[in-house]
Each structure stands twice: as structure tokens, then as C-alpha cells.
Motif scaffolding. Structure first.
Motif, PDB file in Angstrom:
ATOM      1  N   LYS A  15      -2.263  -0.380   6.070  1.00 41.13           N
ATOM      2  CA  LYS A  15      -1.718  -1.723   5.853  1.00 41.13           C
ATOM      3  C   LYS A  15      -1.394  -2.429   7.170  1.00 41.13           C
ATOM      4  N   SER A  55       0.848  -1.199   0.000  1.00 44.29           N
ATOM      5  CA  SER A  55       0.000   0.000   0.000  1.00 44.29           C
ATOM      6  C   SER A  55       0.874   1.236   0.000  1.00 44.29           C
ATOM      7  N   THR A  61       1.457   2.875  -4.439  1.00 43.47           N
ATOM      8  CA  THR A  61       0.655   1.686  -4.751  1.00 43.47           C
ATOM      9  C   THR A  61       0.847   1.324  -6.219  1.00 43.47           C
ATOM     10  N   ALA A  75      -2.204   4.027   4.346  1.00 42.18           N
ATOM     11  CA  ALA A  75      -3.496   3.530   3.827  1.00 42.18           C
ATOM     12  C   ALA A  75      -4.124   2.546   4.817  1.00 42.18           C
ATOM     13  N   VAL A 121      -3.856  -2.692  -0.280  1.00 46.94           N
ATOM     14  CA  VAL A 121      -4.732  -1.879   0.569  1.00 46.94           C
ATOM     15  C   VAL A 121      -4.752  -0.444   0.027  1.00 46.94           C
ATOM     16  N   VAL A 122      -5.954   0.069  -0.199  1.00 49.39           N
ATOM     17  CA  VAL A 122      -6.101   1.418  -0.764  1.00 49.39           C
ATOM     18  C   VAL A 122      -6.986   2.246   0.162  1.00 49.39           C
ATOM     19  N   THR A 128      -7.870  -6.661  -3.763  1.00 52.48           N
ATOM     20  CA  THR A 128      -7.876  -5.244  -3.382  1.00 52.48           C
ATOM     21  C   THR A 128      -8.807  -5.003  -2.200  1.00 52.48           C
TER      22      THR A 128
END
Length: 503
Positions: A24, A18, A121, A22, A110-111, A137
Motif C-alpha cells: 500500500k 490493504s 482486507t 501488500a 491493494v491485494v 482493486t
């Protein structure tokens, strides 16, 4: 031997990637919580807070609330043994992350749902997509105000060039989050303490209907090849949507795969011959005992405590008597392990990153792990002349770990350090002072364009103030050019000299 062949089918080894912040590390913690490994998930925010993330063990990480090394964590869930490789979120550590991505079978991306796809990313995704492994995702932080989910999925597809398949769908976000709708089970999972907003519910269900009519088809083959990413929404911090994500992930994530050797022969996991490769070396994981551990990914065969192996680079025979597995700094001695598992081998200086070890007579060598071309350089000097021994030991160990790259001036013993990002220098300095008790100072020589050259083609007269001639740690000649212009000038002047860049 049938036992290990059965056991390897339960292994799921993945890395989480990530952009910094974000979420993670928080997601990693929630997954560990599901595996019953930790009792409460520590949020990474609030540096003064007592609870620190379990996967951030190095002192500098706990001080700053960032991950700068990759750690390896293992837990059991639903009949599967899961190995998570937590990668550094900070962009200056892309090299460590890159090597870690070579040791996994799938990736969780991870977003941040408020920000969408961010530069780091995208960079990491490009590495993953070259390997053609499955990507899952997770759009995180939907309990805060997030962007419209249709925009997020659209951006994911257009920016990364991968097709997306939503497995669930958020109804609202932030203050008006109603829940997530499970598109496979066709049911709403309500968010605890959700306030009642019928209009948000209606809009969300309209989107769900749209998706069911017009979305991509779910193709397990495309998922396996990394062409289609299953998409999940949730909040790691609120532990919302994490269980659903974990369960779906486990039903689609692949078991350990075979790897090709340098001779283009594919070694399959269920082969009886043991083999593994070293993707990371970490010194001083236990401040009480100055130790060094080589992390190896088992590719084939079964590891047994005390077994004899050959180190393919040197042909040296080694006995693997002292081997561990991890929950960050908690370690357990390992009696046996199977393909997909990550083992930590106590190292007295035998290993380098990218080494292959194997049992039996038939030699196996896996391809070298890539190194990056550094962009920033500093001369380094020990402040205290009396501490030369610790100074050299510290530099040697941290360089073998791949923390930083080492160069020497061509005609003197001056050390020059190279790094992909500036934070690597800070970590190097911090660790030299804290772990080796040596104060150092840097003399910046700025950013340079580094190019390797064939020793046969090198003449010292080619060097100048605009292109320094140095040696890398294997004594191979390298030119450090002041800029692209200086390099082009050199190419024109010496057209026969081949200049090689790393990644």
C-alpha cells in the motif's frame, strides 16, 4: 462563487486499504511520483536504508516500516487534484482507518497477488461496503510469482461478495511476466526486460479471449454504488501498470458527494455555506514545535483563510487563521480549499474527533464518527512522580487523538487504558516517552468485555472483581466484564439494566 463550484469537480479523494505488506505505501509513493511530488519512491523494506517512505512520518513508523497513523497527501495529475488518505496497514489500528474511510469518496484496495484476499482486507472491505462507495482493486506484486489471475478474481468475488470487472490482465508473473493486456484499449503493455516465453503469451491470450466472451458487463452505475469493482494488475515497486491504473481510476472515480446531517438533511458540496467535519486529530507532527492538528474534510462551501466558523458541539466561534495541507510532514499554508479537500487546523484543544464546523447562521451537525469497543486493558502509572503535569498532558492529548481510550476507576483517579489491539499500547508508550518525556509502566488487567450503561441504572453494589465499574473520558459508567460468561451472569441477575456495546 462559481470558481469553487468548478474546482470541486476536479477533486478526487480516496483512501488506500490493504493487509499489512501488500504494498500500500509503495503504491502511494508511486502515485505521488506521478504527481511530481517526490523524486524517487522509497521502498518500505530494509529498515536500515536511508530512504524512508514519504507517507510514514512518525518516528515509530520509520523505525518499523509500518504505517500506524493515517496521513493525508495531495497532488495534481491530469487536471485533477487528488487527495490520498493513507490508512494504517496494521490491524490494531482499525479504528483510525475506520474514521478515515468516513472522509473519502472512493477506495483503492491493494491485494498481494501471491496471497490473495487476507483477513485485514476483508475486515476493511466490510466497512467500505456499508457506505456503498466505489472500490477499485489493484492486485500488486505481479513481478513476483503470483497466483493464477482467474483464481484471484474468483476469490475476490466469492470472499467479498462484490462483482469484479478486469480492466487489464497479466500475462505470466514473476520471472516469466510478459506484460499486462489492456482489455479496454485491446493492446499489450510489455514488461520491461521480459524474457521471451511464447507459451506463456499464448495461455494469457487464451484467458483474455475467455474474459471477453464470459466476463461481467462493465456497468458504471454499479461501480458508483460499490457493487462492481474494476480490477487492475501491476507492480507498485517496479512502477508497472501504475500509470494505467491512475488514469482509469480518474476517469471513473466520483467527485465529492453530499452528506446527511443528524437532522436527515443532505448538504450538497456546491452549497454556498461552508461546512466540514473532523475525522482525525494528531499531536506533535512537528517535533520542533509541540503542536496539534485537527484534520477536517470539507463537505460544502469554500474555505477561505481567516474565516469565522462555529463549532457545532459547543457553539463556540473560531477563526480559521492557521490552516495547512500536507505532503506527509511537508506543509503548506492554505489560502482557500474546496469540498473534497482535507485541511489541517492548528488546534489548541477545541476539537474532538467527529466535530462539525460551519460558517453562517444555519447550524449544521454531521453524525458522530463511530468508536470501537476496546478488548485489551492496562492500568497505567507514571514512573516518576515529579512528572505528573507532563503525564496528564500526554494522556489527555493522545486520548483526544483517538490513539487509545481512557477509563478511570470509579472511586479513585487510577487510569485504565483500553485498546482494540496490543500495538496501540506500544505506540502510546513510545509517544509518551519520546514526545512528552514521561516514562510509564503498564499493569495488565487482561482482555475484558466492555459495556456502557445508563447512569440512572448504575449502583456501585453491582460491581465485583469479575465486573469492574469504571468511567470513560466523558464520565459515562462502563462495566468491564472478565468474560462473556460473567456478562451473561450479570444480565441474568440484573435483567433491567441495558448494556450497550460500541462497534
Amino acid at each position: 462563487m462559481t470558481d469553487f463550484k468548478e474546482a470541486l469537480k476536479t477533486r478526487r479523494t480516496f483512501a488506500i486499504i490493504s493487509h499489512p505488506d501488500a504494498g500500500k505505501t509503495t503504491l502511494t509513493e508511486q502515485l505521488l511520483l506521478h504527481g511530481g511530488v517526490i523524486r524517487e519512491a522509497g521502498t518500505v523494506k530494509g529498515r536500515g536504508a536511508k530512504k524512508l517512505a514519504s507517507s510514514d512520518w512518525m518516528a515509530i513508523e520509520q523505525q518499523r516500516g509500518i504505517s500506524v497513523t493515517s496521513s493525508v497527501l495531495q497532488f495534481d495529475y491530469d487536471g485533477k487534484r487528488i487527495n490520498i488518505l493513507d490508512t494504517p496497514g496494521h490491524e490494531d489500528f482499525s479504528e483510525d482507518t475506520y474514521r478515515t474511510l468516513m472522509a473519502v469518496d472512493s477506495v483503492v484496495m491493494v491485494v498481494d497477488a501471491a496471497k490473495g484476499i487476507e483477513p485485514q482486507t476483508k475486515k476493511l472491505f466490510e466497512i467500505v461496503s456499508k457506505r456503498g462507495i466505489p472500490v477499485f482493486t489493484f492486485f500488486n506484486k505481479i513481478d513476483r510469482d503470483a497466483r493464477a489471475p482467474l483464481d484471484l478474481v474468483d476469490e475476490l468475488e466469492s470472499t467479498l461478495g462484490i462483482q469484479a470487472f478486469p480492466m487489464n490482465w497479466p500475462i505470466g508473473s514473476g520471472q516469466i511476466l510478459q506484460g499486462i493486456y489492456d482489455l479496454r484499449q485491446k493492446e499489450l503493455i510489455p514488461f520491461k526486460n521480459a524474457s521471451d516465453h511464447p507459451e506463456v503469451m499464448q495461455d494469457g491470450m487464451d484467458e483474455v479471449e475467455l474474459l471477453e466472451d464470459a466476463g461481467n458487463d462493465f456497468d458504471t452505475e454499479a461501480v458508483a454504488k460499490g457493487k462492481l469493482t474494476p480490477v487492475f494488475f501491476g507492480s507498485a515497486l517496479a512502477n508497472f501498470g501504475v500509470t494505467e491504473f491512475l488514469e482509469q481510476y480518474l476517469s471513473y472515480a466520483p467527485q465529492p458527494a453530499g452528506i446527511e446531517t443528524v437532522d436527515d438533511e443532505k448538504v450538497l458540496p456546491d452549497s454556498d455555506q461552508f461546512s466540514a467535519f473532523v475525522f482525525k486529530i494528531q499531536a506533535n507532527m512537528d517535533p520542533r514545535h509541540r503542536d496539534r492538528i485537527a484534520f477536517a474534510r470539507i463537505v460544502s462551501g469554500e474555505f477561505k483563510k481567516g474565516m469565522d466558523v462555529t463549532l457545532s458541539r459547543t457553539g463556540k466561534k473560531l477563526r480559521l487563521a492557521n490552516v495547512t495541507q500536507f505532503m506527509a510532514e511537508e506543509r503548506e499554508n492554505v489560502q482557500d480549499a474546496v469540498p473534497g479537500d482535507i485541511i489541517g487546523i492548528y488546534d489548541t484543544g477545541n476539537f474532538q474527533i467527529g466535530d462539525t464546523i460551519y460558517s453562517g447562521k444555519k447550524p449544521i451537525t454531521y453524525p458522530d464518527l463511530p468508536t470501537f469497543t476496546p478488548e485489551y486493558f492496562n492500568k497505567v502509572i507514571a514512573k516518576d512522580v515529579m512528572k505528573q503535569k507532563s503525564y496528564h498532558k500526554g494522556i489527555t492529548q493522545l486520548v483526544q487523538e483517538g490513539t487509545i481510550q481512557l477509563y478511570k476507576a470509579w472511586n479513585s483517579n487510577e487510569y485504565i487504558l483500553g485498546a482494540v489491539g496490543q500495538l496501540q499500547f506500544e505506540v502510546f508508550k513510545f509517544r509518551m516517552e519520546n514526545e512528552y518525556n514521561v516514562a510509564i509502566q503498564f499493569e495488565p488487567i487482561g482482555s475484558k468485555v466492555a459495556r456502557w450503561v445508563d447512569p440512572e441504572q448504575v449502583d456501585q453494589k453491582m460491581a465485583s472483581s469479575r465486573n469492574l465499574l469504571v468511567k470513560d473520558r466523558y464520565d459515562r459508567p462502563v462495566f468491564l466484564f472478565e468474560n462473556q460468561f460473567a456478562m451473561n451472569w450479570f444480565k441474568d441477575k440484573y435483567p433491567d439494566v441495558d448494556l450497550e456495546a460500541k462497534m
